[in-house]
Design an enzyme around this catalytic site. Structure first.
Site, PDB file in Angstrom:
ATOM      1  N   TYR A 124       0.821  -1.220   0.000  1.00  0.00           N
ATOM      2  CA  TYR A 124       0.000   0.000   0.000  1.00  0.00           C
ATOM      3  C   TYR A 124       0.857   1.274   0.000  1.00  0.00           C
ATOM      4  O   TYR A 124       0.427   2.302  -0.537  1.00  0.00           O
ATOM      5  CB  TYR A 124      -1.025  -0.023   1.148  1.00  0.00           C
ATOM      6  N   ASN A 176     -12.721   2.453  -6.165  1.00  0.00           N
ATOM      7  CA  ASN A 176     -11.320   2.878  -6.151  1.00  0.00           C
ATOM      8  C   ASN A 176     -10.932   3.453  -4.801  1.00  0.00           C
ATOM      9  O   ASN A 176     -11.718   4.136  -4.152  1.00  0.00           O
ATOM     10  CB  ASN A 176     -11.064   3.916  -7.254  1.00  0.00           C
ATOM     11  N   VAL A 177      -9.680   3.190  -4.437  1.00  0.00           N
ATOM     12  CA  VAL A 177      -9.189   3.698  -3.157  1.00  0.00           C
ATOM     13  C   VAL A 177      -8.356   4.964  -3.361  1.00  0.00           C
ATOM     14  O   VAL A 177      -7.869   5.553  -2.405  1.00  0.00           O
ATOM     15  CB  VAL A 177      -8.394   2.609  -2.393  1.00  0.00           C
ATOM     16  N   ASP A 178      -8.204   5.386  -4.629  1.00  0.00           N
ATOM     17  CA  ASP A 178      -7.503   6.653  -4.880  1.00  0.00           C
ATOM     18  C   ASP A 178      -8.447   7.821  -4.590  1.00  0.00           C
ATOM     19  O   ASP A 178      -9.638   7.627  -4.367  1.00  0.00           O
ATOM     20  CB  ASP A 178      -6.946   6.696  -6.314  1.00  0.00           C
ATOM     21  N   HIS A 204     -14.485   0.637  -1.000  1.00  0.00           N
ATOM     22  CA  HIS A 204     -13.376  -0.228  -0.583  1.00  0.00           C
ATOM     23  C   HIS A 204     -12.298   0.509   0.213  1.00  0.00           C
ATOM     24  O   HIS A 204     -11.170   0.049   0.288  1.00  0.00           O
ATOM     25  CB  HIS A 204     -12.762  -0.911  -1.814  1.00  0.00           C
ATOM     26  N   GLY A 254     -15.446   1.338 -16.059  1.00  0.00           N
ATOM     27  CA  GLY A 254     -14.136   0.768 -15.744  1.00  0.00           C
ATOM     28  C   GLY A 254     -14.108  -0.212 -14.595  1.00  0.00           C
ATOM     29  O   GLY A 254     -13.175  -0.193 -13.795  1.00  0.00           O
ATOM     30  N   THR A 255     -15.116  -1.074 -14.532  1.00  0.00           N
ATOM     31  CA  THR A 255     -15.060  -2.147 -13.526  1.00  0.00           C
ATOM     32  C   THR A 255     -15.422  -3.467 -14.179  1.00  0.00           C
ATOM     33  O   THR A 255     -16.334  -3.518 -15.003  1.00  0.00           O
ATOM     34  CB  THR A 255     -15.970  -1.869 -12.304  1.00  0.00           C
ATOM     35  N   SER A 256     -14.695  -4.513 -13.805  1.00  0.00           N
ATOM     36  CA  SER A 256     -14.965  -5.833 -14.385  1.00  0.00           C
ATOM     37  C   SER A 256     -16.209  -6.451 -13.747  1.00  0.00           C
ATOM     38  O   SER A 256     -16.656  -7.514 -14.166  1.00  0.00           O
ATOM     39  CB  SER A 256     -13.756  -6.755 -14.174  1.00  0.00           C
TER      40      SER A 256
HETATM   41  P1  OAD Z   1     -10.651  -4.661 -12.479  1.00  0.00           P
HETATM   42  O1  OAD Z   1      -9.168  -4.604 -12.692  1.00  0.00           O
HETATM   43  O2  OAD Z   1     -11.245  -5.960 -12.106  1.00  0.00           O
HETATM   44  O3  OAD Z   1     -11.393  -4.153 -13.788  1.00  0.00           O
HETATM   45  C1  OAD Z   1     -10.958  -3.001 -14.448  1.00  0.00           C
HETATM   46  C2  OAD Z   1     -11.879  -2.722 -15.607  1.00  0.00           C
HETATM   47  O4  OAD Z   1     -11.451  -1.494 -16.209  1.00  0.00           O
HETATM   48  C3  OAD Z   1     -11.863  -3.787 -16.710  1.00  0.00           C
HETATM   49  O5  OAD Z   1     -13.189  -4.122 -17.099  1.00  0.00           O
HETATM   50  C4  OAD Z   1     -11.106  -3.102 -17.856  1.00  0.00           C
HETATM   51  O6  OAD Z   1     -11.540  -3.530 -19.142  1.00  0.00           O
HETATM   52  C5  OAD Z   1     -11.479  -1.654 -17.614  1.00  0.00           C
HETATM   53  N1  OAD Z   1     -10.542  -0.649 -18.192  1.00  0.00           N
HETATM   54  C6  OAD Z   1      -9.232  -0.767 -18.487  1.00  0.00           C
HETATM   55  N2  OAD Z   1      -8.764   0.388 -18.999  1.00  0.00           N
HETATM   56  C7  OAD Z   1      -9.792   1.264 -19.028  1.00  0.00           C
HETATM   57  C8  OAD Z   1      -9.958   2.632 -19.436  1.00  0.00           C
HETATM   58  N3  OAD Z   1      -8.936   3.335 -19.932  1.00  0.00           N
HETATM   59  N4  OAD Z   1     -11.172   3.197 -19.309  1.00  0.00           N
HETATM   60  C9  OAD Z   1     -12.227   2.490 -18.819  1.00  0.00           C
HETATM   61  N5  OAD Z   1     -12.135   1.206 -18.410  1.00  0.00           N
HETATM   62  C10 OAD Z   1     -10.941   0.602 -18.508  1.00  0.00           C
HETATM   63  O7  OAD Z   1     -10.992  -3.522 -11.388  1.00  0.00           O
HETATM   64  P2  OAD Z   1     -12.293  -3.333 -10.500  1.00  0.00           P
HETATM   65  O8  OAD Z   1     -13.501  -3.885 -11.173  1.00  0.00           O
HETATM   66  O9  OAD Z   1     -12.305  -1.929 -10.068  1.00  0.00           O
HETATM   67  O10 OAD Z   1     -10.680  -4.318  -4.390  1.00  0.00           O
HETATM   68  O11 OAD Z   1     -11.930  -4.252  -9.291  1.00  0.00           O
HETATM   69  C11 OAD Z   1     -12.815  -4.328  -8.186  1.00  0.00           C
HETATM   70  C12 OAD Z   1     -12.063  -4.540  -6.910  1.00  0.00           C
HETATM   71  O12 OAD Z   1     -11.206  -5.664  -7.039  1.00  0.00           O
HETATM   72  C13 OAD Z   1     -11.132  -3.414  -6.540  1.00  0.00           C
HETATM   73  O13 OAD Z   1     -11.785  -2.363  -5.863  1.00  0.00           O
HETATM   74  C14 OAD Z   1     -10.108  -4.079  -5.678  1.00  0.00           C
HETATM   75  C15 OAD Z   1      -9.904  -5.341  -6.465  1.00  0.00           C
HETATM   76  O14 OAD Z   1      -9.503  -6.440  -5.777  1.00  0.00           O
HETATM   77  C16 OAD Z   1      -9.894  -4.392  -3.305  1.00  0.00           C
HETATM   78  O15 OAD Z   1      -8.691  -4.272  -3.347  1.00  0.00           O
HETATM   79  C17 OAD Z   1     -10.647  -4.616  -2.050  1.00  0.00           C
END
Ligand code: OAD
Length: 228
Positions: free
Chosen positions: A53, A87-89, A104, A172-174
């Site tokens: 971190y 996001n944690v930022d 988170h 931007g979340t999977s």
């Molecule tokens: P992921 O890394 O799982 O997903 C990121 C998403 O962003 C994917 O669907 C990418 O296709 C997309 N992406 C990549 N580049 C991009 C761009 N330029 N513009 C828009 N989208 C883009 O991240 P999260 O879904 O945020 O938790 O992950 C969820 C949680 O899992 C996080 O908060 C974290 C992690 O483990 C903890 O640490 C507790």
């Protein structure tokens, strides 16, 4: 003013140079998640967790909000915008968004491991937290992050916010991490739902997909929304 809830994930900050988690080259490819983002990992090796971190915090301090963050601020002229972020930022806040809920946790905060779990701001001038750094009551400080296996204290507030929105936007979340991913199910039936992501994300059919990166995608979204 119509309410617009924006659910953001790591892709929102990708254009600011912050690593995502599950893309190729993402953080969970380089670091075993169970070692750095679970209570068990913390018990086993707090120094490793703090170091992980500390690196994230250093990367954040070297980063700036991108055009996408800024456009979401502009859209506040037209919509009552609530951002619910995984996001944690702090890039939404630094861009100027007025309502941001962190599901988170937050990198620029730490909390006591003692009773009461008091939360403190991290000093930007001394952003590293190490083993032996204690709260005023003498307990070790830990990152103010929700780790896997921990409860998500803000989830009910987030569900309430999503349930009241007129438009839902997912950026931007999977959508692989619960309970955050389940928030989309709290939206009222029939409201417009948009998803901005350059890659495929599994969602149900009645979502308007904008297959673009965050900044470009939000431009396109703004054009559509302002005609709604
Ligand atoms: P992921 O890394 O799982 O997903 C990121 C998403 O962003 C994917 O669907 C990418 O296709 C997309 N992406 C990549 N580049 C991009 C761009 N330029 N513009 C828009 N989208 C883009 O991240 P999260 O879904 O945020 O938790 O992950 C969820 C949680 O899992 C996080 O908060 C974290 C992690 O483990 C903890 O640490 C507790």
């Amino acid at each position: 003013m119509k309410k617009l809830v924006v659910l953001t994930g790591a892709g929102m900050s990708a254009e600011s140079g912050i690593s995502t988690f599950r893309d190729a080259g993402g953080l969970w490819e380089k670091y075993p998640v169970e070692e750095v983002a679970t209570p068990e990992g913390w018990q086993k090796n707090p120094a490793l967790v703090l170091d992980f971190y500390n690196q994230r915090r250093k990367q954040l301090l070297d980063s700036k909000p991108n055009e996408g963050h800024k456009q979401l601020v502009e859209l506040e002229k037209y919509f009552d915008i609530h951002i619910v972020t995984q996001n944690v930022d702090n890039l939404h806040e630094r861009a100027g968004s007025s309502k941001v809920l962190h599901l988170h946790g937050e990198l620029m905060k730490v909390r006591s491991t003692g009773y009461g779990q008091e939360v403190f701001d991290v000093d930007k001038a001394k952003p590293e937290i190490n083993v032996g750094d204690l709260c005023p009551k003498g307990y070790q400080l830990r990152p103010h992050i929700v780790w896997f296996g921990e409860s998500v204290p803000e989830i009910e507030n987030a569900a309430e916010i999503v349930s009241q929105t007129d438009v839902l936007v997912i950026i931007g979340t999977s959508l692989q991490v619960y309970p955050a991913a389940g928030l989309v199910n709290y939206a009222k039936r029939g409201i417009p739902v948009f998803l901005i992501d350059p890659n495929e994300v599994a969602v149900n059919n009645d979502v308007h997909i904008i297959r673009k990166g965050a900044s470009e995608g939000i431009w396109e979204l703004a054009k559509i929304l302002l005609e709604l």
